[in-house]
Scaffold this active site. Structure first.
Site, PDB file in Angstrom:
ATOM      1  CB  CYS A   2      -0.861  -0.011   1.253  1.00  0.00           C
ATOM      2  SG  CYS A   2      -1.803  -1.544   1.428  1.00  0.00           S
ATOM      3  NE  ARG A  27       3.547   1.717  -2.608  1.00  0.00           N
ATOM      4  CZ  ARG A  27       4.692   1.497  -1.944  1.00  0.00           C
ATOM      5  NH1 ARG A  27       5.726   2.248  -2.208  1.00  0.00           N
ATOM      6  NH2 ARG A  27       4.793   0.559  -1.041  1.00  0.00           N
ATOM      7  CD1 TRP A  75      -1.942  -5.674  -2.917  1.00  0.00           C
ATOM      8  CD2 TRP A  75      -2.476  -4.566  -4.783  1.00  0.00           C
ATOM      9  NE1 TRP A  75      -1.929  -6.568  -3.955  1.00  0.00           N
ATOM     10  CE2 TRP A  75      -2.258  -5.931  -5.112  1.00  0.00           C
ATOM     11  CE3 TRP A  75      -2.819  -3.689  -5.800  1.00  0.00           C
ATOM     12  CZ2 TRP A  75      -2.385  -6.408  -6.421  1.00  0.00           C
ATOM     13  CZ3 TRP A  75      -2.945  -4.166  -7.095  1.00  0.00           C
ATOM     14  CH2 TRP A  75      -2.732  -5.522  -7.399  1.00  0.00           C
ATOM     15  CG  ASN A 101       2.456  -1.383   3.011  1.00  0.00           C
ATOM     16  OD1 ASN A 101       1.798  -2.299   2.528  1.00  0.00           O
ATOM     17  ND2 ASN A 101       3.607  -0.983   2.507  1.00  0.00           N
ATOM     18  N   GLY A 102       0.967  -3.891   4.969  1.00  0.00           N
ATOM     19  CA  GLY A 102       1.504  -5.172   5.445  1.00  0.00           C
ATOM     20  C   GLY A 102       0.396  -6.123   5.832  1.00  0.00           C
ATOM     21  CD  GLU A 484       7.945 -17.341 -16.437  1.00  0.00           C
ATOM     22  OE1 GLU A 484       7.032 -17.724 -17.212  1.00  0.00           O
ATOM     23  OE2 GLU A 484       8.058 -16.161 -16.072  1.00  0.00           O
ATOM     24  CE  LYS A 488       8.541 -13.088 -17.088  1.00  0.00           C
ATOM     25  NZ  LYS A 488       7.518 -13.938 -17.407  1.00  0.00           N
ATOM     26  CD  GLU A 491       6.528 -11.930 -20.998  1.00  0.00           C
ATOM     27  OE1 GLU A 491       5.396 -11.532 -21.280  1.00  0.00           O
ATOM     28  OE2 GLU A 491       6.768 -12.514 -19.942  1.00  0.00           O
ATOM     29  CG  HIS A 507      12.375 -38.062 -28.547  1.00  0.00           C
ATOM     30  ND1 HIS A 507      12.351 -39.400 -28.904  1.00  0.00           N
ATOM     31  CD2 HIS A 507      12.683 -38.040 -27.224  1.00  0.00           C
ATOM     32  CE1 HIS A 507      12.582 -40.154 -27.839  1.00  0.00           C
ATOM     33  NE2 HIS A 507      12.794 -39.355 -26.805  1.00  0.00           N
ATOM     34  CE  LYS A 609       1.336  -7.633 -14.416  1.00  0.00           C
ATOM     35  NZ  LYS A 609       2.492  -8.552 -14.462  1.00  0.00           N
TER      36      LYS A 609
HETATM   37  C1  AGP Z   1       3.825 -13.296 -18.221  1.00  0.00           C
HETATM   38  O1  AGP Z   1       5.057 -12.603 -18.148  1.00  0.00           O
HETATM   39  C2  AGP Z   1       2.838 -12.601 -19.145  1.00  0.00           C
HETATM   40  N1  AGP Z   1       2.643 -11.257 -18.735  1.00  0.00           N
HETATM   41  C3  AGP Z   1       1.561 -13.403 -19.375  1.00  0.00           C
HETATM   42  O2  AGP Z   1       1.922 -14.663 -19.862  1.00  0.00           O
HETATM   43  C4  AGP Z   1       0.665 -13.621 -18.130  1.00  0.00           C
HETATM   44  O3  AGP Z   1       1.301 -14.495 -17.241  1.00  0.00           O
HETATM   45  C5  AGP Z   1      -0.654 -14.266 -18.597  1.00  0.00           C
HETATM   46  O4  AGP Z   1      -1.296 -13.367 -19.479  1.00  0.00           O
HETATM   47  C6  AGP Z   1      -1.591 -14.603 -17.442  1.00  0.00           C
HETATM   48  O5  AGP Z   1      -1.931 -13.422 -16.759  1.00  0.00           O
HETATM   49  P1  AGP Z   1      -2.679 -13.577 -15.331  1.00  0.00           P
HETATM   50  O6  AGP Z   1      -1.713 -14.298 -14.442  1.00  0.00           O
HETATM   51  O7  AGP Z   1      -2.949 -12.172 -14.897  1.00  0.00           O
HETATM   52  O8  AGP Z   1      -3.923 -14.374 -15.553  1.00  0.00           O
END
Ligand code: AGP
Length: 614
Positions: A2, A27, A75, A101-102, A484, A488, A491, A507, A609
């Site tokens: 927060c 934030r 938050w 906050n916490g 993962e 990273k 993207e 394979h 996001k």
């Molecule tokens: C991950 O770095 C991406 N931003 C994307 O794959 C994300 O994880 C995915 O869209 C799922 O989002 P969510 O966790 O908000 O559901």
């Protein structure tokens, strides 16, 4: 995570506090409020939603002039984002106002104590408990600082508390444990805040507070003590950052800041969810023990990074509970006509809680009478609201589009769920569960050690900034980590990156190996059957074909030394928990390589996001 502001000085407290909250909007938050001391009383307002809602309310009903006040952007952790749950919170007589906050771990016990003594608490928050406790102390004659010391010493967990007392209009008092708090030192005015962004337009002279300390600010004075009342001399520093850097805590990107927040976030994800004996306390699962015992299948559904967290969770949940666990991409889930019954537990993992594909998946699951449990970071978002239960990850706002602390705290929540199911179904002994909980509790320190050595990874990333393709290999729980790590890089650096199960190489994918091609190899811990040795032989195979091997292996594992062109050491961990540390070098690598390429790491091209369309 927060946002907190406190002010005492010659300016309008409302203006300084609200503008300070505006500086903290980055934030992320879901409600906001202010409280001022005026003419022997507390006046204020608070509203769910964005700061604009509070601005509107204050414009319609202006508060009287005051030079002492506090403010908060919330938050949500305990209790959804509503006007009632918004901060500040007050004691039963409205004499004391508090922002926080916490997470106060023992708030339920303290709330019961207050209610037994006749206190009526209006909100679902842990914070309101602190307001009532403080007011009880000052009503009994303690000054606000003494009251803050007494109450803070009773609280467990992580907290920053900032309070005002209607009977003490010249001061603001604050306390911190495991949660940020800084003091701004002005000329005839002082500030307290969760970070310097709130006050650097007024002053760049600041004081750092230590653990378990209470600070009192007035117009002319700052005094700090420990919880025993012993005076403490705080460390002074000058803020050199501009506002943009201040919002990122001095980091260049929110993503990098969030990578470095992971030890704290993982610690917060564990707070209040197990007792000292390692016994799980997951009331938020909101399923009876009989319902938990009747679960005969688990389906985890998610997208992107959250999906990879689900893949890790499968290994852990199946090993600990012996319940069959499928992991399904949310956008594929409902079109494959999944077999769901009342005894199926569908677990939806989502940082934002608004991903349309995942939302549609849980709506389908509920229509088929399956139980749905959400693992989510955003309190009050759609997916937890439409689920039967939720485990919040408590990562705090994740601003960078590329998920980092969102992922590692999702892993922690999945581990906690698996251990809780094992505890209820007795598929693991109590000491076995406690051993895993102990190791989880050690993870923040292990992750911190990797972050302290980030420069080692950065050097590799800068050297490879013009590379055109990178492969990532892993086995068992390391396979989702490879996926993962590849995501990273895709993207953020916009280059070809692909994760494989190491056993799959022969394979087909091994045909991709070219001279000098960088390949990350995540090596399982030693001692887990043949997993480790198989991985080492896979590294030999690709190196023999010209790959440039970047090996992620635990400290002390000498078996890889001869096959690693680059060796990135991680602290030794158990196989199922290794993803929490193995992912960190991959996050740092992607962030630094994208930075070296001049990309916008926080807002990568074509990405959002939260993907709220199917
Ligand atoms: C991950 O770095 C991406 N931003 C994307 O794959 C994300 O994880 C995915 O869209 C799922 O989002 P969510 O966790 O908000 O559901």
């Amino acid at each position: 995570m927060c946002g907190i502001v406190g002010y005492v000085g010659g300016k309008s407290a409302q203006e300084v506090v609200v503008e300070g909250l505006r500086r903290l909007e980055y934030r992320g938050y879901d409600s906001a409020g202010v409280a001022l001391v005026h003419d022997g009383a507390i006046v204020g307002d608070k509203r769910a939603g964005k700061l604009a809602n509070l601005d509107k309310a204050l414009a319609e009903a202006p508060l009287p002039e005051s030079h002492t006040g506090i403010g908060h952007t919330r938050w949500a952790t305990h209790g959804g984002p509503t006007d009632v749950n918004a901060h500040p919170h007050r004691g039963s007589r409205g004499r004391v106002a508090v922002v926080h906050n916490g997470i106060i771990e023992n708030f339920a016990v303290l709330r019961a104590e207050l209610e037994a003594a006749g206190h009526e608490l209006a909100s679902e928050t842990d914070t309101e408990v602190a307001a009532h406790l403080l007011e009880r102390e000052v009503s009994a004659g303690a000054d606000l600082a003494a009251a803050m010391r007494t109450v803070s010493a009773r609280l467990e967990g992580a907290f920053t508390l900032v309070a005002v007392d209607a009977a003490a209009p010249d001061r603001v008092v604050a306390s911190r444990r495991n949660s940020p708090l800084v003091v701004g030192v002005g000329d005839g005015e002082h500030f307290v805040a969760s970070d310097v962004a709130a006050f650097i337009e007024h002053t760049r002279d600041a004081l750092e507070l230590g653990q378990d300390e209470v600070v009192t600010i007035t117009c002319d004075e700052v005094s700090v003590t420990d919880y025993a009342g012993t005076p403490v001399e705080p460390r002074a520093f000058h803020v050199d950052w501009d506002l943009s850097a201040a919002e990122k805590g001095g980091f260049d990107w929110f993503m990098r800041k969030e990578i470095f927040e992971q030890p704290h976030a993982v610690g917060d994800a564990l707070l209040g969810r197990h007792d000292d004996a390692g016994r799980l306390q997951l009331d938020e699962v909101r399923m009876s023990e009989d319902e938990i015992r009747s679960v005969d299948k688990i389906i985890i559904t998610a997208c992107g990074t959250a999906f990879y967290a689900g893949l890790v969770a499968k290994y852990a949940i199946e090993h600990w509970t012996r319940i069959p666990c499928e992991v399904e991409l949310a956008h594929e889930f409902r079109y494959r006509d999944p077999i769901l019954t009342r005894d199926t537990l569908v677990v939806a993992i989502s940082q934002s809680g608004e991903t349309a594909d995942t939302l549609m998946a849980i709506r389908h699951a509920r229509a088929q009478r399956a139980k749905v449990l959400a693992i989510c970071n955003t309190n009050g978002s759609t997916i937890p609201r439409e689920s039967d239960a939720v485990i919040y990850t408590h990562a705090g706002p994740e601003i960078g589009v590329a998920s980092t602390k969102g992922f590692t705290t999702q892993l922690v929540a999945c581990y906690l769920l698996g251990l809780y199911l094992a505890q209820v179904r007795a598929t693991k002994f109590g000491d076995e569960i406690a051993a895993v909980v102990d190791e989880l509790s050690a993870m923040p320190a292990r992750m911190q050690r990797l972050l302290d050595d980030a420069e080692t990874v950065y050097a590799v990333a800068r050297e490879l900034k013009d590379v055109r393709s990178v492969l990532f290999l892993g086995r068992h729980a390391g396979f989702p980590v490879a996926l993962e790590g590849a995501l990273k890089l895709k993207e953020l650096a916009y280059i070809h990156a692909e994760g494989f199960a190491a056993g799959e190489l022969k394979h087909g994918p091994i045909a991709l190996i070219e001279e000098g091609m960088p390949v990350f190899c995540i090596v399982p811990p030693r001692g887990r059957d043949f997993l480790h040795d198989k991985m080492v032989s896979g590294i030999q195979e690709i190196r023999a074909r010209g790959a440039r091997t970047i090996v992620v292996a635990e400290e002390g594992d000498r078996s890889v030394d001869g096959y690693a062109d680059v060796l990135l050491r991680i602290p030794a961990s158990s196989t199922l928990l290794q993803p929490l540390t193995a992912v960190v070098p991959l996050q740092l690598f992607a962030c630094e390589l994208a930075t070296a390429k001049g990309h916008d790491v926080d807002q990568p091209r074509n990405l959002a996001k939260s993907v709220t369309v199917e």
